[in-house]
Motif scaffolding. Sequence first.
Motif, PDB file in Angstrom:
ATOM      1  N   CYS A  90      46.725  19.989  60.308  1.00 19.54           N
ATOM      2  CA  CYS A  90      46.929  21.063  61.284  1.00 19.54           C
ATOM      3  C   CYS A  90      47.335  20.416  62.612  1.00 19.54           C
ATOM      4  N   ASP A 132      48.066  30.507  68.894  1.00 23.16           N
ATOM      5  CA  ASP A 132      47.906  31.300  67.666  1.00 23.16           C
ATOM      6  C   ASP A 132      46.901  30.654  66.711  1.00 23.16           C
ATOM      7  N   LEU A 133      46.933  29.307  66.629  1.00 18.04           N
ATOM      8  CA  LEU A 133      45.982  28.606  65.752  1.00 18.04           C
ATOM      9  C   LEU A 133      44.571  28.639  66.325  1.00 18.04           C
ATOM     10  N   LYS A 166      38.590  33.405  65.770  1.00 18.05           N
ATOM     11  CA  LYS A 166      38.358  34.801  65.386  1.00 18.05           C
ATOM     12  C   LYS A 166      38.160  35.003  63.891  1.00 18.05           C
ATOM     13  N   GLU A 167      38.816  34.143  63.094  1.00 19.63           N
ATOM     14  CA  GLU A 167      38.738  34.315  61.641  1.00 19.63           C
ATOM     15  C   GLU A 167      37.908  33.229  60.955  1.00 19.63           C
ATOM     16  N   ASP A 225      43.319  31.037  68.111  1.00 19.09           N
ATOM     17  CA  ASP A 225      42.817  32.387  67.825  1.00 19.09           C
ATOM     18  C   ASP A 225      42.391  32.529  66.371  1.00 19.09           C
ATOM     19  N   LYS A 226      43.189  31.975  65.475  1.00 20.06           N
ATOM     20  CA  LYS A 226      42.890  32.078  64.039  1.00 20.06           C
ATOM     21  C   LYS A 226      41.571  31.370  63.706  1.00 20.06           C
ATOM     22  N   TYR A 261      50.269  23.099  58.947  1.00 25.37           N
ATOM     23  CA  TYR A 261      50.155  24.182  59.930  1.00 25.37           C
ATOM     24  C   TYR A 261      50.538  23.627  61.295  1.00 25.37           C
ATOM     25  N   TRP A 315      38.789  30.309  60.448  1.00 31.64           N
ATOM     26  CA  TRP A 315      39.737  29.664  59.538  1.00 31.64           C
ATOM     27  C   TRP A 315      39.632  28.142  59.650  1.00 31.64           C
TER      28      TRP A 315
END
Length: 231
Positions: A75, A98-99, A105-106, A101-102, A93, A108
């Motif tokens: 990543c 955006d990463l 929030k997720e 946040d991912k 990745y 991930w």
Amino acid sequence: MKHGKKYNDSRKAVDSTKQYASEEALALVCTNAKAKFDETVEAHIRLGVDSRHADQQVRGAVVLPNGTGKNVRVCVFCKEDKYEAAKAAGADYVGGQDLVDKITKENWMDFDVVIASPDMMGLVGRLGKVLGPRGLMPNPKAGTVTPDVAKAITEAKAGKIEYRLDKTNIIHCPIGKASFGAEKLVQNFETLMEAIVKAKPSAAKGTYLKSCTVTSTMGVGVKVATSKYGV
């Protein structure tokens, strides 16, 4: 803990009081890796330092000549003008906010290595509490904070591993798969040991390499003689 027949048979084949040469130790590890999957072989090295002191930290990274046998998911955090170069080098990745946040929030975490260009560390620093405990925080000493992200990606994919002390002053590192065979594992092991010896802090006193054990995922630990390294 009750062990199975395979483990007990392997334990009989290993003299727990003996320190083996690396070639013999890793040959034993390969012979005793009898699981139905390709077991990972690891080295566990206890050092004569105190990780509580900043001047006795041991940390770095090294490219194993035969890789780790693992498909490494990378990543990368970099500016948009470096996206294409990062993807071309093999990054799985690539992104920025955006990463972040991912991940936040997720929750991930589908990656094994995180690489960042220096101008992105202000952003990546926000992930310290998430990446830090997992040993994934980019670090200049490990070569994962670098302006040359493409080179770092190539090295990570080729089998670059990071080594660092845990709180008990032990370094735990994968050095390949049992299917590699003893010869390739010895090459990887010796490369790792040379790097750790070179990383000896000037503040370290007494015996630096206290002990070393190699083992496979389900196998028996085999002690390795460290006297030849002279530290």
